[in-house]
Design a protein around this motif. Structure first.
Motif, mmCIF file in Angstrom:
data_model
loop_
_atom_site.group_PDB
_atom_site.id
_atom_site.type_symbol
_atom_site.label_atom_id
_atom_site.label_comp_id
_atom_site.label_asym_id
_atom_site.label_seq_id
_atom_site.Cartn_x
_atom_site.Cartn_y
_atom_site.Cartn_z
ATOM 1 N N ILE B 179 49.264 33.926 44.235
ATOM 2 C CA ILE B 179 47.993 34.764 44.368
ATOM 3 C C ILE B 179 47.418 33.605 44.689
ATOM 4 O O ILE B 179 46.310 34.146 45.330
ATOM 5 C CB ILE B 179 47.672 34.483 42.488
ATOM 6 C CG1 ILE B 179 47.989 36.584 42.018
ATOM 7 C CG2 ILE B 179 46.059 34.437 42.791
ATOM 8 C CD1 ILE B 179 47.644 36.612 40.960
ATOM 9 N N LEU B 180 47.618 32.422 44.330
ATOM 10 C CA LEU B 180 47.191 31.474 45.060
ATOM 11 C C LEU B 180 47.119 31.791 46.410
ATOM 12 O O LEU B 180 46.175 31.340 47.437
ATOM 13 C CB LEU B 180 47.893 29.944 44.414
ATOM 14 C CG LEU B 180 47.069 29.157 43.570
ATOM 15 C CD1 LEU B 180 48.442 27.821 43.209
ATOM 16 C CD2 LEU B 180 45.882 29.185 43.177
ATOM 17 N N THR B 181 48.123 32.233 47.715
ATOM 18 C CA THR B 181 48.164 32.369 49.360
ATOM 19 C C THR B 181 46.969 32.707 49.081
ATOM 20 O O THR B 181 46.435 32.949 50.449
ATOM 21 C CB THR B 181 49.132 32.775 49.420
ATOM 22 O OG1 THR B 181 49.361 33.733 48.846
ATOM 23 C CG2 THR B 181 50.323 31.865 48.755
ATOM 24 N N GLY B 182 46.661 34.430 48.605
ATOM 25 C CA GLY B 182 45.467 35.025 48.966
ATOM 26 C C GLY B 182 43.939 34.386 48.410
ATOM 27 O O GLY B 182 43.500 34.657 49.349
ATOM 28 N N ILE B 183 43.429 33.183 48.221
ATOM 29 C CA ILE B 183 42.235 32.361 47.675
ATOM 30 C C ILE B 183 41.788 31.852 48.681
ATOM 31 O O ILE B 183 41.041 32.154 49.549
ATOM 32 C CB ILE B 183 42.639 31.521 46.642
ATOM 33 C CG1 ILE B 183 43.161 31.515 45.568
ATOM 34 C CG2 ILE B 183 41.238 30.509 46.346
ATOM 35 C CD1 ILE B 183 42.298 32.867 44.768
ATOM 36 N N PRO B 184 42.694 31.283 50.038
ATOM 37 C CA PRO B 184 42.212 30.768 51.622
ATOM 38 C C PRO B 184 40.931 32.671 51.882
ATOM 39 O O PRO B 184 40.643 32.601 52.730
ATOM 40 C CB PRO B 184 43.396 30.553 51.917
ATOM 41 C CG PRO B 184 44.530 30.141 51.372
ATOM 42 C CD PRO B 184 44.479 30.729 49.624
ATOM 43 N N VAL B 185 42.149 33.855 51.704
ATOM 44 C CA VAL B 185 42.010 34.123 53.172
ATOM 45 C C VAL B 185 40.241 35.226 52.274
ATOM 46 O O VAL B 185 39.803 35.503 53.179
ATOM 47 C CB VAL B 185 42.481 35.665 52.372
ATOM 48 C CG1 VAL B 185 42.323 36.976 52.788
ATOM 49 C CG2 VAL B 185 44.266 34.962 52.800
ATOM 50 N N ILE B 186 39.961 34.893 50.766
ATOM 51 C CA ILE B 186 38.960 35.324 50.225
ATOM 52 C C ILE B 186 38.096 34.637 50.520
ATOM 53 O O ILE B 186 36.554 34.619 51.189
ATOM 54 C CB ILE B 186 39.128 35.306 48.336
ATOM 55 C CG1 ILE B 186 39.324 35.760 48.216
ATOM 56 C CG2 ILE B 186 37.452 35.622 48.399
ATOM 57 C CD1 ILE B 186 39.993 36.318 46.660
ATOM 58 N N ALA B 187 37.987 33.183 51.021
ATOM 59 C CA ALA B 187 37.319 31.571 51.284
ATOM 60 C C ALA B 187 37.138 32.386 53.263
ATOM 61 O O ALA B 187 36.211 32.142 53.456
ATOM 62 C CB ALA B 187 37.990 30.993 50.857
ATOM 63 N N ALA B 188 38.095 32.417 53.764
ATOM 64 C CA ALA B 188 38.093 32.799 55.073
ATOM 65 C C ALA B 188 36.919 33.840 54.590
ATOM 66 O O ALA B 188 36.108 33.758 55.915
ATOM 67 C CB ALA B 188 39.350 33.078 55.566
ATOM 68 N N GLY B 189 37.263 34.599 54.025
ATOM 69 C CA GLY B 189 36.113 35.751 54.585
ATOM 70 C C GLY B 189 35.076 35.729 54.453
ATOM 71 O O GLY B 189 33.904 36.048 54.773
ATOM 72 N N ILE B 190 34.144 34.162 53.702
ATOM 73 C CA ILE B 190 33.195 34.016 53.236
ATOM 74 C C ILE B 190 32.338 33.720 53.900
ATOM 75 O O ILE B 190 31.567 34.077 55.418
ATOM 76 C CB ILE B 190 32.438 33.453 52.020
ATOM 77 C CG1 ILE B 190 33.296 34.102 50.660
ATOM 78 C CG2 ILE B 190 31.155 33.141 51.775
ATOM 79 C CD1 ILE B 190 33.252 32.910 49.435
#
Ligand code: HDD
Ligand code: HEM
Ligand code: HEM
Lengths: 403, 502
Positions: B179-190
């Protein structure tokens, strides 16, 4: 070294990274077409498996190069892209076709997709190579489409460089894929890629030698001297030696070392180009003249330093997972990590109150203010309330009984 | 010392009568519009001249740009909004230990990477097109906004790296780390959407540079990009739009399954979670849209006037819906609502709204295109908010999903509708900015390429795009048809889920 030169070095670094990382993306499908039937499927599947997790990241190096170029040397960028629009759009077509191959590769290895990807693999390195060749050959005058849109890139030097890039990406792909197959213990595939790598390596070497002759006959004396004396010569020799060493390592099945040597050979050539291409980037336009103001370049460098500080550990993580074989297929499918069965409880009224309050107050502040603290504070509250609202609603919706 | 043109100066390139027009406007003097007077020629190439460009090229280039955006922008909505949905499902699965949540997350993550791949290549094409189609713009202003794209590039790196790690490391690393590896994906989307929108906001409201003798100088890149009042409303509006689009499209797909009787836990969850997202984001979008409109009113009064087809500067201006802007500067077949425009754009029913008459017709965009697309967006946006209100009302009153089939039909239509609103919104922004590429400073015809034959490139691109779209759809269908793991299949047959506990 001047401030104005630093972005040019970054551009070269980006080109090296793109060539040695993405170059292999474009070689892989070519090899799948060289076999038939079951073997072709295995080659193409192996290529897909190795490249699929990394190709998007590899690809960003191209964007990196473009962005640095237009920020630091805007006029150079405008001139190149207007005169050389045909090979650039051809490269785009190829990139899109290559992506079709990756997208389809997730569910099917049909021959049609392999061929499409193989065509793309010839097109992209060739087209981008002609772009480099046109710059080397001084065929892009500064200004809006001031060069001839056909002969600027369909000329001996650009074509030679295009062909060299095609051969070297095919070569890189064979080397990398042999190493990956070796790691996965697929010895027959490793041998198949090894043979292909040796053939491609010899062809690439021959083309490079011919390319040098074509360069001598065509490019400006200044450029050629730059390439064949001093540091330029060192780079060319390093590249030749590294290329030879790769062949020897491939021959002796030291695939991991071959991989790094192959990359070194490409890097040395690009460095040689950078050394020879001075001081003019385009005819009559030196780096100093083309460069944006110091303030812009410093801003860019700050951004790049911050970016690299985040990027390098991330890339390291990705490649250590890939090269460590962590993404290879599992021999036994892992059981789902079924946690404790702990049903969701109902959302608390307090949480609901907070969420509605934040969204309401924030929304009102946003609605009535035109600028300043109240506006942005309102926005923050409003968005926080909205996000919280989504989570609460979704939580309670998933507990809905069936209709 | 060469003359420095600053906001408010008269422009040597303009005819006399036009200058007088601009002076007349002085009384409504509003920020950046004054820069119009500073517009001039830009140096590019030998002799500081700008070669005259065939107007056909402009049309072709605009169409090619438009086609590429129509491909890229809906795809990137998935890059922005989908990761958080997938991660939410995975988190639910981890928290409750129910297999169907995790199964949804796994299947969605395959869809996510497929769409991401398509988003990446369409975006690459856009970067190439900036140079291929608009070399004049890049040569003059590449350094002003380049910084944003530099940061953007790093966002793309992070997004591409972590989306791969997320999708390929299922079962390879512990669920919590996964799950943690998904967090940078959300941040980079922003951040990815923020930096690109910073560029667009700057094009709409340029600052952070001076024009001296056709040269762009005194560039202050950070000021140009981040000290811009248009950035935040545009970013927020686009970000919510992405959630609306993704929420309704996914909910619509499962609403179709619902109508065909597939209502087990898996399908129900996969429908209600995106629906929750879309039904909260849609009403919120009304408020943010209002904010966007106020920013436009402040800095781009001519754009606002073209949204509404308002010819005369009017106190207490009415809002006219539907209808057609005609040659004699009136709206035919429109329905007029008194004072609404002033109220909406300035929150004051008697505010004065500047009309099109204040600038020469040369400086107008195509009024009907802008009006139509604006009304399409607002119309669909209102419709989506009403659909959401319907759903929320039923849910809060009865704690049940709506029973009528019409609701599910409406959700199926809402997805494509949201995409139309999205595109219409961008057409409003971009066409409304015409004839300027940098508002009030550089005209689009000065930006366009002087190269011949672009139209062939356009045709070739269209062809490979069709192949790409076809393949993406085919692959998504294949993913949808992959068999379920046995425990999910059994759950579907019994029609059970997480309910019955509260
Ligand atoms: C799902 C998509 C969607 C929906 C439902 C709406 N919009 Fe929108 N709108 C967009 C998607 C969008 C967009 C595509 O995202 C734009 C283009 C540029 C931008 O920043 O957002 C946009 C731009 C945009 C602009 C122009 C900003 C500019 O030119 O700088 C205004 C004034 C509005 N919107 C206003 C509204 C209002 C009043 C809506 C309420 C009904 C609304 N929008 C609903
Ligand atoms: C950076 C973010 C940008 C975004 C998000 C954006 C978005 C869009 C969109 C959605 C359209 C409308 C498509 C249509 O007409 O259907 C459009 C059109 C256009 N864009 Fe942009 N754009 C951006 C930057 C640029 C740049 C850098 C240029 C180049 C100078 C540009 C020039 C144009 C032009 C000329 C059109 C066509 C307008 C017309 O059809 O009248 N835009 N853009
Ligand atoms: C509405 C405006 C835009 C938004 C919100 C947006 C957002 C994004 C996002 C989130 C991605 C990540 C890929 C994905 O999720 O599919 C992406 C990819 C990309 N975008 Fe856009 N974009 C917009 C317009 C543009 C424009 C105007 C350009 C260039 C001129 C551009 C260039 C790119 C490039 C090059 C990529 C590929 C990055 C990669 O290789 O990973 N985008 N965009």
């Amino acid at each position: 070294m001047e401030l104005a030169d630093i972005p040019a070095i970054l551009i070269l670094v980006g080109i090296v990274a793109y060539a040695i990382l993405a170059g292999a993306d474009f070689g892989a499908p070519i090899w799948a077409v060289t076999a038939r039937g079951e073997e072709s499927n295995r080659l193409s599947e192996s290529g897909h498996r190795s490249m699929a997790p990394v190709w998007e990241a590899n690809h960003v190096w191209l964007i990196f190069v473009l962005v640095i170029c237009w920020t630091a040397y805007p006029e150079v960028f405008g001139s190149i892209f207007s005169t050389l629009w045909i090979p650039l759009i051809l490269a785009c077509l190829g990139i899109i076709m290559r992506a079709v191959g990756y997208v389809a590769g997730g569910v099917s290895m049909s021959r049609a997709f392999t061929i499409l990807a193989a065509v793309a693999s010839l097109l992209v390195p060739f087209a981008l190579g002609t772009v480099i060749g046109a710059i080397v050959d001084g065929r892009v005058p500064p200004g809006n489409a001031q060069g001839d849109i056909i002969t600027a890139w369909l000329a001996p030097v650009p074509i030679a460089i295009g062909l060299i890039l095609v051969a070297s990406s095919a070569y890189l792909a064979a080397v990398y894929l042999a190493a990956d197959a070796d790691r996965r213990g697929e010895d027959d595939l490793a041998s198949a890629f090894r043979t292909r790598g040796l053939v491609a390596g010899v062809i690439a070497g021959l083309l490079a030698a011919i390319g040098l002759i074509v360069l001598e006959k065509n490019v400006s004396a200044e450029f050629f001297d730059g390439l064949t004396s001093g540091l330029g010569l060192v780079a060319v020799i390093v590249s030749g030696v590294a290329g030879m060493l790769t062949l020897i390592m491939l021959w002796t099945r030291r695939f991991r070392e071959a991989r790094f040597m192959a990359a070194a050979a490409v890097a040395a050539v690009v460095a040689g180009w950078g050394i020879a291409q001075q001081p003019e980037m385009l005819p009559g336009l030196t780096i100093e003249q083309a460069a944006a103001s110091d303030e812009v370049i410093i801003g860019l460098l700050v951004a790049v330093v911050i970016g690299l500080a985040i990027l390098i550990p991330s890339l390291y993580l990705l490649y250590s997972l890939v090269l460590g074989g962590r993404f290879d297929p599992l021999s036994v499918p892992a059981a789902d990590a079924a946690g404790v069965e702990e049903p969701l409880g109902p959302a608390s009224r307090r949480a609901l109150g907070f969420v509605l309050g934040a969204a309401g107050i924030g929304g009102l502040m946003l609605f009535v203010s035109d600028s300043g603290v109240t506006l942005y504070l309102g926005l923050a509250l409003f968005l926080a309330g909205t996000a919280g609202g989504v989570v609460l609603l979704a939580r309670s919706l998933v507990r809905t009984p069936p209709v | 010392m060469p003359p420095v043109l600053r906001p408010g100066d008269a422009c040597p390139a303009l005819r006399r009568d036009q200058q007088r027009q601009y002076h007349r406007r002085a009384e409504y003097s509003v920020g950046v519009l004054d820069l119009i007077a500073a517009a001039g020629d830009f140096a590019f190439g030998p002799g500081n001249s700008f070669p005259a460009v065939d107007q056909d090229y402009l049309l072709e280039a605009r169409q090619m740009q438009a086609m590429s955006f129509v491909m890229h922008i809906p795809l990137v909505c998935f890059g922005i909004a989908f990761p958080s949905l997938v991660i939410f499902m995975e988190w639910l699965g981890l928290k409750t230990g129910k297999a169907h949540y995790t199964a949804i997350a796994r299947r969605w993550s395959k869809v996510m990477i497929t769409l991401f791949a398509a988003g990446v290549v369409t975006g690459t094409l856009l970067s190439f097109e900036l140079g291929v189609l608009w070399p004049g713009f890049m040569a003059a202003f590449g350094d002003v906004f380049g910084l944003a794209f530099g940061l953007e590039g790093f966002s793309f790196f992070i997004e591409a790296i972590f989306i791969s790690i997320y999708v390929y490391s299922w079962d390879r690393i512990s669920p919590k780390r996964h799950i943690l590896t998904g967090i940078p994906v959300i941040a980079a989307g922003i951040t990815g959407s923020m930096f690109v929108i910073a560029v667009n906001a700057w094009m709409n409201n340029p600052s952070g540079f001076d024009v001296v003798n056709g040269e762009v100088t005194n560039v202050k890149p950070f000021e140009a990009l981040f000290a811009n009042g248009h950035l935040w409303p545009q970013l927020t509006h686009m970000y919510l739009a992405a959630y609306i689009v993704v929420g309704f499209i996914i909910a619509g797909i499962y609403a179709f399954a619902w109508m065909k009787g597939r209502r087990g836990a898996y399908f129900r969850t996969a429908m209600v979670v995106p629906l929750a997202v879309a039904c909260i984001a849609s009403p919120a979008q009304l408020l943010i849209g209002d904010w966007a409109a106020r920013t436009v009113a402040e800095d781009q009064p001519i754009k606002l006037a073209s949204f509404e087809g308002l010819y005369e500067t009017t106190e207490g201006a009415p809002e006219t819906i539907f209808g057609w802007y005609t040659e004699d500067n009136t709206i035919e077949y429109g329905i007029e609502i008194p004072k609404l425009l002033s109220l909406l754009s300035y929150h004051d029913p008697n505010a004065t709204v500047q009309g099109l008459e204040t600038v020469p017709e040369d400086d107008w965009p195509n009024i009907n295109v802008v009006r139509l697309s604006f009304q399409t967006m607002v119309g669909i946006g209102t419709g989506l908010a009403m659909l959401s209100a319907w759903f929320l009302w039923i849910w809060f009153r009865r704690r049940k999903l709506p029973e009528t089939k019409w609701f599910y039909r409406a959700v199926m239509v809402a997805g494509p509708g949201a995409v139309v609103a999205l595109i219409a919104g961008w057409v409003t922004t971009e066409v409304g900015r015409q004839p300027w590429v940098v508002y009030g400073v550089m005209r689009t015809e000065q930006a366009v390429t002087g190269a011949d034959g672009i139209v062939f490139g356009f045709a070739a691109l269209l062809a490979v795009y069709l192949v790409l779209i076809g393949t993406v759809f085919w692959v998504l269908r294949r993913i949808a048809r992959q068999p379920f793991p046995p425990e999910i299949a059994a759950l579907e047959e019994r029609g059970e889920g997480d309910h019955g506990t509260g």
